[in-house]
Motif scaffolding. Sequence first.
Motif, PDB file in Angstrom:
ATOM      1  N   HIS A 543       0.826  -1.214   0.000  1.00  0.00           N
ATOM      2  CA  HIS A 543       0.000   0.000   0.000  1.00  0.00           C
ATOM      3  C   HIS A 543       0.858   1.260   0.000  1.00  0.00           C
ATOM      4  N   LEU A 544       1.923   1.251   0.792  1.00  0.00           N
ATOM      5  CA  LEU A 544       2.785   2.434   0.842  1.00  0.00           C
ATOM      6  C   LEU A 544       3.549   2.611  -0.470  1.00  0.00           C
ATOM      7  N   TYR A 545       3.961   1.508  -1.092  1.00  0.00           N
ATOM      8  CA  TYR A 545       4.719   1.613  -2.346  1.00  0.00           C
ATOM      9  C   TYR A 545       3.849   2.176  -3.460  1.00  0.00           C
ATOM     10  N   PHE A 546       2.607   1.698  -3.541  1.00  0.00           N
ATOM     11  CA  PHE A 546       1.697   2.178  -4.577  1.00  0.00           C
ATOM     12  C   PHE A 546       0.933   3.438  -4.163  1.00  0.00           C
ATOM     13  N   LYS A 547       1.203   3.952  -2.948  1.00  0.00           N
ATOM     14  CA  LYS A 547       0.573   5.170  -2.438  1.00  0.00           C
ATOM     15  C   LYS A 547      -0.953   5.055  -2.407  1.00  0.00           C
ATOM     16  N   ARG A 548      -1.401   3.933  -1.843  1.00  0.00           N
ATOM     17  CA  ARG A 548      -2.841   3.699  -1.706  1.00  0.00           C
ATOM     18  C   ARG A 548      -3.229   4.011  -0.263  1.00  0.00           C
ATOM     19  N   ARG A 549      -3.471   5.261  -0.002  1.00  0.00           N
ATOM     20  CA  ARG A 549      -3.777   5.684   1.369  1.00  0.00           C
ATOM     21  C   ARG A 549      -5.103   5.109   1.840  1.00  0.00           C
ATOM     22  N   ILE A 550      -6.075   5.042   0.939  1.00  0.00           N
ATOM     23  CA  ILE A 550      -7.388   4.525   1.341  1.00  0.00           C
ATOM     24  C   ILE A 550      -7.271   3.074   1.797  1.00  0.00           C
ATOM     25  N   SER A 551      -6.472   2.284   1.076  1.00  0.00           N
ATOM     26  CA  SER A 551      -6.323   0.878   1.444  1.00  0.00           C
ATOM     27  C   SER A 551      -5.630   0.733   2.802  1.00  0.00           C
ATOM     28  N   VAL A 552      -4.751   1.669   3.140  1.00  0.00           N
ATOM     29  CA  VAL A 552      -4.116   1.608   4.454  1.00  0.00           C
ATOM     30  C   VAL A 552      -5.145   1.814   5.546  1.00  0.00           C
ATOM     31  N   TYR A 553      -6.065   2.762   5.330  1.00  0.00           N
ATOM     32  CA  TYR A 553      -7.035   3.102   6.377  1.00  0.00           C
ATOM     33  C   TYR A 553      -8.159   2.088   6.484  1.00  0.00           C
ATOM     34  N   VAL A 554      -8.671   1.611   5.363  1.00  0.00           N
ATOM     35  CA  VAL A 554      -9.879   0.770   5.392  1.00  0.00           C
ATOM     36  C   VAL A 554      -9.570  -0.708   5.169  1.00  0.00           C
ATOM     37  N   GLU A 555      -8.317  -1.077   4.925  1.00  0.00           N
ATOM     38  CA  GLU A 555      -7.984  -2.496   4.758  1.00  0.00           C
ATOM     39  C   GLU A 555      -6.916  -2.933   5.758  1.00  0.00           C
ATOM     40  N   PHE A 556      -5.758  -2.280   5.735  1.00  0.00           N
ATOM     41  CA  PHE A 556      -4.675  -2.759   6.585  1.00  0.00           C
ATOM     42  C   PHE A 556      -4.978  -2.576   8.063  1.00  0.00           C
ATOM     43  N   ILE A 557      -5.395  -1.383   8.458  1.00  0.00           N
ATOM     44  CA  ILE A 557      -5.624  -1.123   9.890  1.00  0.00           C
ATOM     45  C   ILE A 557      -6.726  -2.023  10.443  1.00  0.00           C
ATOM     46  N   PRO A 558      -7.916  -2.173   9.780  1.00  0.00           N
ATOM     47  CA  PRO A 558      -8.909  -3.120  10.327  1.00  0.00           C
ATOM     48  C   PRO A 558      -8.405  -4.567  10.352  1.00  0.00           C
ATOM     49  N   GLN A 559      -7.638  -4.949   9.362  1.00  0.00           N
ATOM     50  CA  GLN A 559      -7.147  -6.328   9.338  1.00  0.00           C
ATOM     51  C   GLN A 559      -6.166  -6.587  10.467  1.00  0.00           C
ATOM     52  N   ILE A 560      -5.236  -5.677  10.676  1.00  0.00           N
ATOM     53  CA  ILE A 560      -4.245  -5.894  11.728  1.00  0.00           C
ATOM     54  C   ILE A 560      -4.889  -5.810  13.104  1.00  0.00           C
ATOM     55  N   LEU A 561      -5.901  -4.928  13.259  1.00  0.00           N
ATOM     56  CA  LEU A 561      -6.612  -4.850  14.537  1.00  0.00           C
ATOM     57  C   LEU A 561      -7.404  -6.123  14.795  1.00  0.00           C
ATOM     58  N   PHE A 562      -8.025  -6.677  13.759  1.00  0.00           N
ATOM     59  CA  PHE A 562      -8.796  -7.910  13.918  1.00  0.00           C
ATOM     60  C   PHE A 562      -7.901  -9.043  14.411  1.00  0.00           C
ATOM     61  N   LEU A 563      -6.694  -9.137  13.859  1.00  0.00           N
ATOM     62  CA  LEU A 563      -5.774 -10.175  14.307  1.00  0.00           C
ATOM     63  C   LEU A 563      -5.243  -9.904  15.706  1.00  0.00           C
ATOM     64  N   LEU A 564      -4.889  -8.657  15.974  1.00  0.00           N
ATOM     65  CA  LEU A 564      -4.296  -8.339  17.273  1.00  0.00           C
ATOM     66  C   LEU A 564      -5.285  -8.503  18.409  1.00  0.00           C
ATOM     67  N   LEU A 565      -6.513  -8.031  18.202  1.00  0.00           N
ATOM     68  CA  LEU A 565      -7.486  -8.021  19.296  1.00  0.00           C
ATOM     69  C   LEU A 565      -8.008  -9.406  19.633  1.00  0.00           C
ATOM     70  N   LEU A 566      -7.937 -10.335  18.697  1.00  0.00           N
ATOM     71  CA  LEU A 566      -8.460 -11.676  18.970  1.00  0.00           C
ATOM     72  C   LEU A 566      -7.333 -12.691  19.151  1.00  0.00           C
ATOM     73  N   PHE A 567      -6.563 -12.904  18.111  1.00  0.00           N
ATOM     74  CA  PHE A 567      -5.617 -14.021  18.131  1.00  0.00           C
ATOM     75  C   PHE A 567      -4.297 -13.648  18.803  1.00  0.00           C
ATOM     76  N   PHE A 568      -3.840 -12.423  18.617  1.00  0.00           N
ATOM     77  CA  PHE A 568      -2.636 -12.039  19.340  1.00  0.00           C
ATOM     78  C   PHE A 568      -2.920 -11.940  20.842  1.00  0.00           C
ATOM     79  N   TYR A 569      -4.149 -11.558  21.203  1.00  0.00           N
ATOM     80  CA  TYR A 569      -4.524 -11.550  22.615  1.00  0.00           C
ATOM     81  C   TYR A 569      -4.496 -12.977  23.174  1.00  0.00           C
ATOM     82  N   MET A 570      -4.899 -13.964  22.356  1.00  0.00           N
ATOM     83  CA  MET A 570      -4.823 -15.355  22.810  1.00  0.00           C
ATOM     84  C   MET A 570      -3.374 -15.768  23.050  1.00  0.00           C
TER      85      MET A 570
END
Length: 820
Positions: A543-570
Motif C-alpha cells: 500500500h505504501l509503495y503504490f501510495k494507496r492511502r485509502i487501502s491503508v485506512y480501510v484495509e490494513f488497519i482493520p485487518q491488523i486490529l482484527f488479528l491483534l485483538l483476537l488471536f494475538f490476545y490469545m
Amino acid sequence: MGSLFRSEEMTLCQLFLQSEAAYACVSELGELGLVQFRDLNPDVNAFQRKFVNEVRRCDEMERKLRYLEKEIRRDGIPMLEIPGEVPEAPQPREMIDLEATFEKLENELREVNQNAEALKRNYLELTELKHILRKTQVFFDERLYCDADTGVYGSPLSFVAGVILRERIPAFERMLWRACRGNVFLRQAEIDTPLEDPSSSDQVYKSVFIIFFQGDQLKTRVKKICEGFRATLYPCPEAPADRREMAMGVMTRIEDLNTVLGQTQDHRHRVLVAAAKNIKNWFVKVRKIKAIYHTLNLFNLDVTQKCLIAECWVPALDLETIQLALRRGTERSGSSVPPILNRMETLEDPPTYNRTNKFTSAFQNLIYAYGVATYREVNPAPYTIITFPFLFAVMFGDLGHGAIMAVFGFWMCYKEKPLQAKKIDSEIWNIFFGGRYIVLLMGLFSMYTGLIYNDIFSKSLNIFGSSWRQNYNESTLTTAKSLQLNPDSMDYLQHPYPFGIDPVWQLAEANKIIFMNAYKMKISIIIGVFHMLFGVCLSLWNHLYFKRRISVYVEFIPQILFLLLLFFYMVLLMFIKWTSYGPSPPNFDDVRTSGYCAPSILITFINMMLFKTDPNMRTDCDDTMFAGQMGLQKFFVIAALMCVPVMLFGKPYFIMKEQKARASQGHQSIEASAENGTAGGAPVPASAHHDEDITEVFIHQAIHTIEYVLGSVSHTASYLRLWALSLAHAQLAEVAWNMLLRKGISTLIIIHTLSTCRAACRTRRRTCACGRCRWRTRSSPRSRGTCCSGKACSPRATRAASTCTWCSRAGPPSPSPSWC
C-alpha cells in the motif's frame, strides 16, 4: 536488492527488424530469456500466418525424430547426452540439411523394418511348417492302413493341417464339432517353444492341429472355420518320403533366413546407434527453430513487406543487454540495417517477472504453485527461504533425522555439476534435485528444532545436566513402569534447562506426552499468529509503495486490529499463563498461582467470543487471570467485530465519494497509479482512467472481507497441524527406535561379541596337561599358564599328551579343548 524483494520493473518496447535479420535476432533474444512478445495478429488464424509453413516443417521433423526415438528406446540403445553447452539455433538454410538427414534416416529405417518384418513372417511360417511336419507324423501313423493288393499305405480320409493360437483351441474344437455334426476327427499338439509375432514382436504360444474328414462339403466348411479362427493352414504331404524331403528343404531355408535376419538386424542396429549419438542435439535444434518461427508469427509486417514490427515486455534494467543481443543477431545475419528498439507508454498491466538464481528458483516455483503476485508487488519468495524450512522443521524436529536430510541435501549441492551432467530422466529424482537447497535447509532447521525438542532418534541428550531431582526410593525406581514429574514439589530446582527441553522428560512416561502436547500446541499457535501478522504487514508495504492511502485506512488497519485483538490476545494469554502459574518454593501455600488453578486458554477464548463467564469450580482459585480481564475481553471482541464492516464498506464508500468528486471537479483518482500498475505511484494521463463499476467493487470487497475473516480463524486452526505432525513424528520415531533400531543395534552387538569371543578362543584357548581344565592367557602360546590345581602347565605338555588323565581315554596329541 530491490528486485529480490519485489518483481522487476517492466517496460513495453516496439521492435523493428529487417526480414533477413529477424530470425537471428529472435534467436539471440531467446537465448537470453528476458523478452515476452505480444501477439500483434490476434484476429489472424494460426494457419494463415506468414511462417506457418516453416512451423509445419518443424512439426514434421519432430514427428520423424519421435519415430527414431521410439525405435531407439525399443532396442534399448543409450542416447548420448548433449556434451557441454546446449547448441544454438541453426540457421534457416540448415533446415534443408536437417530435413534431408531425417528423411533419409526415416526411409532407411522404415525399409529395414519392413524387410525385417517380411523376413520374420517367412521365418514364422517356415517354423510353423517345421513343427507341423514333426508333430503330424504320429497322427499319420495312427490312421494309415496297408492295401493288401498293392502293399502301399494309404487312407480313405482327407485332411488339413495348420497352426492356431493355443488359447483358441477349446472354442475351435467346439465349433468344429457343432458345425460338422461330429463328422470330423481333430488331433492337436502344443508347440513347446513360444513363437515371435512379426507385427508386434510379442511371444505367442501356438498349437499344431490336423483335421481328418471325408467329402468336399466338409472340407469347405472346415476351411471356413479355420479362417474364422485365424488359423494358418499349411500343405502337408501324405507320403512319408515327401514329408521328409519337405522337412529337409524347410530346415535349409530356415538356416538361410537366420543368416539374412542377423545381417538385417545388424544393419538396423548400426543405423540406430548412429542416430542415437545426435538425436538429443537434433531435438534441441528443431525445437529452437520451431520456437523462433512461432515467435515470428506474432510479429506484424509493415507496408513495404520488408520489415517486421514487434511489441515486447522487457525488464527495464536489461535494455542494454537486449540491445547487444539484437546487435549480435544483426551481425550474424549479415544485415546492414540495425534493429530499432523504442520504449512505449502504455496503461496496460505489465507481466510479473521475478529474477531468480539456482538457489532462489526452487522457492520461487513454490510460490508460483500458489499464485503469481501482481506487477511490482512484494515477492514473498525471499521470506519463504526461512519460513518454509522452519515450519517444516517444527513438524520434523529431530536431530538425527534432520542430520540425515541435511547430509543428503549437502551431497546434492556438492555434486551439483556432475549430477546435472548425468541428466537423469526420473521424475522423482528431478523433483528432489530441483529442491536440493530446500532439502538442505529443511535438514539444518530440523537439526535446530531437534535440539530445542532435545530429540535425537526419540532419545534425549543430557548436555547441561537436568534441573530436576528424584525423590523416589530404589524399589520404586526399579519396579514402577511409569513415573511422573511433579512441578509442585521440591523435585524442580527452580532454574530451567539452558537450551531446549530438559532431558528428564524422556523418562517421565506418564505425563511426558501431556507436557509435550501442551508445549507444542501453544508453540504452533504462537508461530502461526506471528506468521499471519507478518503477512498482513507485507500488504502495508504494498500500500505504501503504490501510495494507496485509502487501502491503508480501510484495509490494513482493520485487518491488523482484527488479528491483534483476537488471536494475538490469545497468544498473550499463553505467555501470561506461563509466567503467572507454576511452582512457588520453598513453601507452596499460594494455591492461586500454582498449576492447580491454571485456566484453559481454549475455554477462556471461547468464553471471550461468547461474552460468557464460567465461575472457577476449584476452591481457592480466581475466576480470571488478571484484574479487569472480562471487561477488556468484551472491548476487544466488540472492536474486532467493528473492523468487519469497515473492511466491507470502507473502500466502496471512498471510491463512490471519489467518483462523485471526479465527476464534479474533474481531478484524478487518489489510487489511480495503483489501479493501473504504475511503479512507484507515478502520475499517468487523465484519459487513461475510467470509473469503476461500483457493483463489482462491492462484490470484490465482500469476497475479500469474508475470505480474510474466515481465513484468520481457519488458518489459526490449521497451524495446529505443526503440533499434530510433530507429535506423530515423535511417536513414530519412538516406535522405530523400540521396534527396529534398538533391536537391530542389540543384535549387532551380540553378533560382534560372539564373533570376537570365538576368534579369541580359537587363538588363545589351550588344554592343560592335567586334562581336567582349560587355561587362557593373553601372553605368547609358549608361556606358562595356571592350572585349575594351582600348578603351572605348558602348552607343550598338551601336545605330547595322548591320553586324557581325566577320563583315561585316548585322544589326539593336540591342544584342542574339545577332545576330552
